[in-house]
Design a protein around this motif. Structure first.
Motif, PDB file in Angstrom:
ATOM      1  N   GLU A 132      12.199  24.456  65.979  1.00 21.42           N
ATOM      2  CA  GLU A 132      12.335  25.520  64.993  1.00 21.42           C
ATOM      3  C   GLU A 132      13.595  25.323  64.172  1.00 21.42           C
ATOM      4  OE1 GLU A 132      12.349  30.440  64.861  1.00 21.42           O
ATOM      5  OE2 GLU A 132      12.203  29.359  66.777  1.00 21.42           O
ATOM      6  N   VAL A 133      13.473  25.531  62.880  1.00 18.14           N
ATOM      7  CA  VAL A 133      14.610  25.552  61.969  1.00 18.14           C
ATOM      8  C   VAL A 133      14.516  26.871  61.216  1.00 18.14           C
ATOM      9  CG1 VAL A 133      15.760  24.472  60.007  1.00 18.14           C
ATOM     10  CG2 VAL A 133      14.615  23.040  61.713  1.00 18.14           C
ATOM     11  N   ARG A 134      15.465  27.753  61.457  1.00 22.96           N
ATOM     12  CA  ARG A 134      15.412  29.094  60.877  1.00 22.96           C
ATOM     13  C   ARG A 134      16.693  29.350  60.098  1.00 22.96           C
ATOM     14  NH1 ARG A 134      14.980  33.863  65.009  1.00 22.96           N
ATOM     15  NH2 ARG A 134      13.282  32.530  65.750  1.00 22.96           N
ATOM     16  N   ILE A 135      16.576  29.435  58.775  1.00 23.57           N
ATOM     17  CA  ILE A 135      17.728  29.638  57.903  1.00 23.57           C
ATOM     18  C   ILE A 135      17.489  30.905  57.098  1.00 23.57           C
ATOM     19  CG2 ILE A 135      19.103  28.659  56.029  1.00 23.57           C
ATOM     20  CD1 ILE A 135      18.177  25.904  56.979  1.00 23.57           C
ATOM     21  N   ALA A 136      18.522  31.718  56.976  1.00 26.16           N
ATOM     22  CA  ALA A 136      18.379  32.986  56.276  1.00 26.16           C
ATOM     23  C   ALA A 136      18.249  32.771  54.769  1.00 26.16           C
ATOM     24  CB  ALA A 136      19.570  33.886  56.577  1.00 26.16           C
ATOM     25  N   VAL A 137      17.984  33.827  54.074  1.00 28.18           N
ATOM     26  CA  VAL A 137      17.801  33.774  52.622  1.00 28.18           C
ATOM     27  C   VAL A 137      19.071  33.269  51.946  1.00 28.18           C
ATOM     28  CG1 VAL A 137      17.250  35.142  50.565  1.00 28.18           C
ATOM     29  CG2 VAL A 137      16.150  35.654  52.763  1.00 28.18           C
ATOM     30  N   ASP A 138      18.890  32.457  50.910  1.00 35.80           N
ATOM     31  CA  ASP A 138      20.008  31.916  50.126  1.00 35.80           C
ATOM     32  C   ASP A 138      20.945  31.062  50.967  1.00 35.80           C
ATOM     33  OD1 ASP A 138      19.090  33.206  47.826  1.00 35.80           O
ATOM     34  OD2 ASP A 138      20.181  35.036  48.346  1.00 35.80           O
ATOM     35  N   ASP A 139      20.412  30.490  52.038  1.00 39.95           N
ATOM     36  CA  ASP A 139      21.186  29.576  52.885  1.00 39.95           C
ATOM     37  C   ASP A 139      22.378  30.230  53.566  1.00 39.95           C
ATOM     38  OD1 ASP A 139      19.472  27.540  52.428  1.00 39.95           O
ATOM     39  OD2 ASP A 139      20.714  26.508  50.945  1.00 39.95           O
ATOM     40  N   GLU A 140      22.411  31.550  53.637  1.00 36.21           N
ATOM     41  CA  GLU A 140      23.486  32.219  54.360  1.00 36.21           C
ATOM     42  C   GLU A 140      22.985  32.596  55.747  1.00 36.21           C
ATOM     43  OE1 GLU A 140      25.566  36.399  53.832  1.00 36.21           O
ATOM     44  OE2 GLU A 140      26.358  34.954  52.382  1.00 36.21           O
ATOM     45  N   VAL A 141      23.796  32.308  56.754  1.00 33.22           N
ATOM     46  CA  VAL A 141      23.402  32.559  58.137  1.00 33.22           C
ATOM     47  C   VAL A 141      24.252  33.690  58.682  1.00 33.22           C
ATOM     48  CG1 VAL A 141      23.065  31.536  60.407  1.00 33.22           C
ATOM     49  CG2 VAL A 141      22.856  30.119  58.372  1.00 33.22           C
ATOM     50  N   PRO A 142      23.696  34.895  58.846  1.00 33.64           N
ATOM     51  CA  PRO A 142      24.499  35.989  59.403  1.00 33.64           C
ATOM     52  C   PRO A 142      24.863  35.736  60.857  1.00 33.64           C
ATOM     53  CG  PRO A 142      22.242  36.700  58.969  1.00 33.64           C
ATOM     54  CD  PRO A 142      22.346  35.289  58.507  1.00 33.64           C
ATOM     55  N   GLU A 143      25.877  36.432  61.322  1.00 31.12           N
ATOM     56  CA  GLU A 143      26.373  36.233  62.685  1.00 31.12           C
ATOM     57  C   GLU A 143      25.253  36.454  63.701  1.00 31.12           C
ATOM     58  OE1 GLU A 143      30.083  37.540  65.560  1.00 31.12           O
ATOM     59  OE2 GLU A 143      29.762  38.561  63.652  1.00 31.12           O
ATOM     60  N   GLY A 144      25.153  35.529  64.641  1.00 28.47           N
ATOM     61  CA  GLY A 144      24.159  35.635  65.701  1.00 28.47           C
ATOM     62  C   GLY A 144      22.786  35.162  65.310  1.00 28.47           C
ATOM     63  N   ALA A 145      22.591  34.731  64.059  1.00 30.51           N
ATOM     64  CA  ALA A 145      21.271  34.272  63.635  1.00 30.51           C
ATOM     65  C   ALA A 145      20.952  32.910  64.250  1.00 30.51           C
ATOM     66  CB  ALA A 145      21.210  34.174  62.117  1.00 30.51           C
ATOM     67  N   VAL A 146      19.680  32.688  64.528  1.00 31.93           N
ATOM     68  CA  VAL A 146      19.241  31.400  65.063  1.00 31.93           C
ATOM     69  C   VAL A 146      19.111  30.408  63.922  1.00 31.93           C
ATOM     70  CG1 VAL A 146      17.346  30.188  66.192  1.00 31.93           C
ATOM     71  CG2 VAL A 146      18.037  32.445  66.995  1.00 31.93           C
ATOM     72  N   LEU A 147      19.727  29.250  64.080  1.00 26.34           N
ATOM     73  CA  LEU A 147      19.624  28.212  63.062  1.00 26.34           C
ATOM     74  C   LEU A 147      18.644  27.130  63.487  1.00 26.34           C
ATOM     75  CD1 LEU A 147      20.902  27.393  60.303  1.00 26.34           C
ATOM     76  CD2 LEU A 147      22.274  25.794  61.614  1.00 26.34           C
ATOM     77  N   LEU A 148      18.778  26.669  64.744  1.00 23.07           N
ATOM     78  CA  LEU A 148      17.932  25.582  65.252  1.00 23.07           C
ATOM     79  C   LEU A 148      17.536  25.868  66.689  1.00 23.07           C
ATOM     80  CD1 LEU A 148      20.017  22.471  64.099  1.00 23.07           C
ATOM     81  CD2 LEU A 148      17.900  23.251  63.048  1.00 23.07           C
ATOM     82  N   VAL A 149      16.359  25.409  67.053  1.00 18.05           N
ATOM     83  CA  VAL A 149      15.930  25.417  68.443  1.00 18.05           C
ATOM     84  C   VAL A 149      15.467  24.003  68.781  1.00 18.05           C
ATOM     85  CG1 VAL A 149      14.369  26.376  70.165  1.00 18.05           C
ATOM     86  CG2 VAL A 149      15.215  27.832  68.323  1.00 18.05           C
ATOM     87  N   VAL A 150      16.003  23.459  69.868  1.00 15.54           N
ATOM     88  CA  VAL A 150      15.640  22.108  70.304  1.00 15.54           C
ATOM     89  C   VAL A 150      15.114  22.183  71.729  1.00 15.54           C
ATOM     90  CG1 VAL A 150      16.464  19.762  70.744  1.00 15.54           C
ATOM     91  CG2 VAL A 150      17.413  21.076  68.829  1.00 15.54           C
ATOM     92  N   GLN A 151      13.907  21.673  71.934  1.00 20.42           N
ATOM     93  CA  GLN A 151      13.360  21.560  73.289  1.00 20.42           C
ATOM     94  C   GLN A 151      13.994  20.319  73.903  1.00 20.42           C
ATOM     95  OE1 GLN A 151      11.276  23.906  74.453  1.00 20.42           O
ATOM     96  NE2 GLN A 151      11.214  23.050  76.511  1.00 20.42           N
ATOM     97  N   SER A 152      15.023  20.537  74.720  1.00 22.35           N
ATOM     98  CA  SER A 152      15.853  19.411  75.158  1.00 22.35           C
ATOM     99  C   SER A 152      15.449  18.895  76.515  1.00 22.35           C
ATOM    100  CB  SER A 152      17.326  19.826  75.178  1.00 22.35           C
ATOM    101  OG  SER A 152      17.528  20.934  76.027  1.00 22.35           O
ATOM    102  N   ARG A 153      15.890  17.727  76.814  1.00 24.12           N
ATOM    103  CA  ARG A 153      15.597  17.084  78.100  1.00 24.12           C
ATOM    104  C   ARG A 153      16.787  16.229  78.484  1.00 24.12           C
ATOM    105  NH1 ARG A 153      11.333  12.244  76.589  1.00 24.12           N
ATOM    106  NH2 ARG A 153      12.477  11.421  74.807  1.00 24.12           N
ATOM    107  N   ARG A 154      16.913  15.989  79.772  1.00 22.48           N
ATOM    108  CA  ARG A 154      18.015  15.175  80.264  1.00 22.48           C
ATOM    109  C   ARG A 154      17.471  14.007  81.071  1.00 22.48           C
ATOM    110  NH1 ARG A 154      22.837  16.357  84.642  1.00 22.48           N
ATOM    111  NH2 ARG A 154      23.891  14.396  84.279  1.00 22.48           N
ATOM    112  N   ARG A 155      18.072  12.880  80.840  1.00 24.56           N
ATOM    113  CA  ARG A 155      17.686  11.687  81.594  1.00 24.56           C
ATOM    114  C   ARG A 155      18.244  11.789  83.004  1.00 24.56           C
ATOM    115  NH1 ARG A 155      18.253   5.624  79.102  1.00 24.56           N
ATOM    116  NH2 ARG A 155      17.323   4.446  80.829  1.00 24.56           N
ATOM    117  N   ILE A 156      17.385  11.596  83.997  1.00 28.13           N
ATOM    118  CA  ILE A 156      17.828  11.702  85.405  1.00 28.13           C
ATOM    119  C   ILE A 156      17.552  10.413  86.154  1.00 28.13           C
ATOM    120  CG2 ILE A 156      17.608  14.192  85.491  1.00 28.13           C
ATOM    121  CD1 ILE A 156      14.916  13.824  86.883  1.00 28.13           C
ATOM    122  N   GLY A 157      17.164   9.385  85.468  1.00 27.24           N
ATOM    123  CA  GLY A 157      16.919   8.117  86.143  1.00 27.24           C
ATOM    124  C   GLY A 157      16.479   7.050  85.186  1.00 27.24           C
TER     125      GLY A 157
END
Length: 289
Positions: free
Chosen positions: A264-289
């Motif tokens: 997800e990429v969520r940017i507010a109107v006019d490229d302004e991001v109010p406090e606490g707004a979500v900008l990016l969501v990454v489904q992350s993973r870690r290498r364990i072997g």
């Protein structure tokens, strides 16, 4: 062009006080400019500048002298290495410059200083080997991973050398914990594996779930989006730059902590991001072997 010491001192003073135009004249003066600067920095000649004035103007009493030395050493490398060969006291000046100069003559100094008792000189040696070293230095650099004083520089240098023998040490550091250093080791491992054509064996991953990047205002000033480098569905590597935010005072970079997929990429109107707004969501993973 052969200038007297007084003229070169005047040009050095102008440059150190912030006049970038003086550099062209210093370069035109030839190797004499470098010899004079090295003599001053070694304490064999009195400088024509007031260090307190440099600090007042530049707020960094080391940056401008070092910048001048780097420019002149790059322009006159033969003089640079000859001066150090004739005067061992110049080796300290050499070491702070070698990470910015690519020259095979740097290697004996770097290899020797990698074994010194000074952590600062070992760090400088590692940074210099990142520029001048080869796969022949992999084992010596990997040994520095065990030293808390030098392990960050060692990780960066192993990434630059790109030798297959760095895979094992970097993977061990990456698997050790979930610290920021482990993440750096993982990013370096990724760089090495890209150079050698991929992992030696199929990696094992653990899904970490969504990593949510939010924008927190600084001193009440909201962020604006300067640049977004990712989009939904894009795969990112650990340590990869994903977006840049800015406000009236500073910039902030959003860096992927772990590899994953942008959902997800969520940017507010006019490229302004109010406090606490979500900008990016990454489904992350870690290498364990």
């Amino acid at each position: 062009m052969d200038l007297a010491h007084e003229a070169i001192d005047g040009l050095l003073t102008d440059y150190l006080y912030g006049d970038d135009r003086a550099l062209d004249s210093l370069l035109a003066a030839g190797p004499a400019s470098l010899r004079r600067l090295l003599a001053i920095r070694a304490g064999r000649a009195e400088p024509g500048w007031d260090m307190a004035e440099i600090v007042r103007r530049d707020r960094d009493d080391y940056r401008r002298p070092l910048e001048a030395q780097i420019h002149l050493a790059r322009a006159f490398p033969d003089t640079f290495f000859d001066e150090v060969a004739e005067d061992p006291a110049q080796e300290s000046a050499l070491m702070e410059t070698l990470e910015y100069i690519k020259d095979p003559r740097a290697l004996p100094f770097l290899e020797r200083q990698l074994r010194t008792r000074s952590p600062e000189y070992r760090r400088r040696a590692l940074r210099g080997l990142a520029e001048n070293g080869s796969a022949d230095h992999t084992e010596a650099v990997a040994a520095c991973l065990a030293d808390p004083e030098t392990r960050s520089e060692a990780v960066d240098t192993l990434a630059r050398l790109g030798d297959v023998r760095a895979v094992g040490p970097l993977l061990r550091e990456h698997l050790a914990d979930d610290s920021s250093f482990a993440r750096c080791a993982g990013a370096a491992l990724d760089q090495v594996e890209q150079r050698i054509g991929g992992p030696l064996v199929p990696p094992v991953w653990r899904e970490l779930g969504p990593a949510v990047f939010t924008a927190q205002a600084v001193m009440g000033v909201p962020w604006c989006v300067a640049e977004v480098l990712v989009e939904p569905g894009q795969t990112v590597r650990g340590g990869e730059l994903m977006a840049v935010l800015e406000n009236d005072a500073i910039c902030q970079e959003l860096i992927a902590d772990w590899p994953g997929t942008v959902t997800e990429v969520r940017i507010a109107v006019d490229d302004e991001v109010p406090e606490g707004a979500v900008l990016l969501v990454v489904q992350s993973r870690r290498r364990i072997g």
